[in-house]
Design a protein around this motif. Sequence first.
Motif, short mmCIF file in Angstrom:
data_model
loop_
_atom_site.label_atom_id
_atom_site.label_comp_id
_atom_site.label_asym_id
_atom_site.label_seq_id
_atom_site.Cartn_x
_atom_site.Cartn_y
_atom_site.Cartn_z
N ALA A 58 -12.04 -27.79 -28.95
CA ALA A 58 -11.07 -27.50 -30.01
C ALA A 58 -9.95 -26.59 -29.53
O ALA A 58 -8.79 -26.74 -29.93
N HIS A 64 -3.97 -26.75 -32.92
CA HIS A 64 -4.71 -25.58 -33.41
C HIS A 64 -4.03 -24.26 -33.05
O HIS A 64 -4.50 -23.20 -33.45
N GLU A 280 -12.97 -25.57 -36.49
CA GLU A 280 -13.47 -26.87 -36.04
C GLU A 280 -14.86 -26.73 -35.40
O GLU A 280 -15.77 -27.52 -35.68
#
Length: 388
Positions: A58, A64, A280
Amino acid sequence: MIKIELADRVKNLPPYLFETIDEMKRQAVASGVDVIDLSIGDPDIPTPKHIVEAMQAAVAKPEHHQYPSYAGMLSYRTAVADWYKTRFNVTLDPKTEVLALLGSKEGIGHVPLAFVNPGDIVLVPSPGYPVYPVGTLFAGGESYIMPILEQNNYLPDFKIIPPDVLKRAKLMYLNYPNNPTSACAPKSFFEEAVALAKRHDIIICHDAAYSEVYFDDKPPVSFLEIEGAKEVGIEFHSLSKTYNMTGWRIGFAVGNAAVIAGLGRIKSQLDSGAFHAIQEASIAAIKTEDAVLAKLRNTFQERRDVMYAGLTGLGLKVNKPQASFYLWANVPKGYDSTSFVAHLLEKAGVLGTPGVGFGAPGEGYIRFALTQKIDRIKEAVERIKKVL
Ligand SMILES: *Cc1c(COP(=O)(O)O)cnc(C)c1O
């Protein structure tokens, strides 16, 4: 140099319990003592591998790397809602009844800012997590201490709260499975709490940080399983204790949509949401197979059994935990909680937490956290035996 003076709200703070203990420990370690630290509720076991790997994947995703959404990713909130359905048979709307937190401590500390005016009362269990009275103080509220005592199975006695206090009470904290006493609450207690909250318009904030650290295959109930609970309050959860993720700073609040929205408004002014990569990875955590969790629980259960048998064998009176990773023991005659902790540290190199640090009703008790390997726990019992 200008005159720098702390605000009264900081001056009025009691010293943070664990700072004082850290200092005692530091001095003992500096003088060469091999300290077995059973004082802090931070699991020694690493975060399960599948969660770390989900994080590694992630963190590489550029999407992100920007500011997160305030309430949390919808996928994270949906995973939370799905888990509530499976684990507690509680239905939650992920859009309005779930809020991501930077660890549950953050939400617990901030919730009074949303609802408590100066002069309002917050009902606070004691002994208890120090954040409840401190969050109240920061909001200008007044804590009313609800003692949770051994003779009442560590549940507050609502009947002794004076009517004028109930009238001014805006919010009530509860915490089961309980830190520091390790007590669990039956459904009937939560029913009483919901009825009280309805009669007096009191928001209930239930701290369920330890709901998944349970023993003997007896999972504790959620406050939200109680009929009408969602009309009066919210429940705080943390990934910290369930998945050994204390360092990741991720948790959530669920329940009453108006309370969730109020807390969300405070958060949107103060922070910018949890890192999406962590959210996540947390989805992977929430979906952890039960076999993995059962193994973690078993590790703590073995430690509990050793420590419980050990301490009771030495003549100490101990509340046998059904959940959490704490043992709450009466200190022997001739000591108070602080002098007993000092004695064990000086003579045995074993560090516990004085009960009084969790509030005056905790006097006479010591808390041991099961956050060391089983061999160290066995050794702690042996060392305590020699100095009792
Ligand atoms: C550990 C703990 C928490 C929360 O921890 P976070 O890491 O902030 O989620 C909340 N309540 C109690 C009683 C705890 O012991």
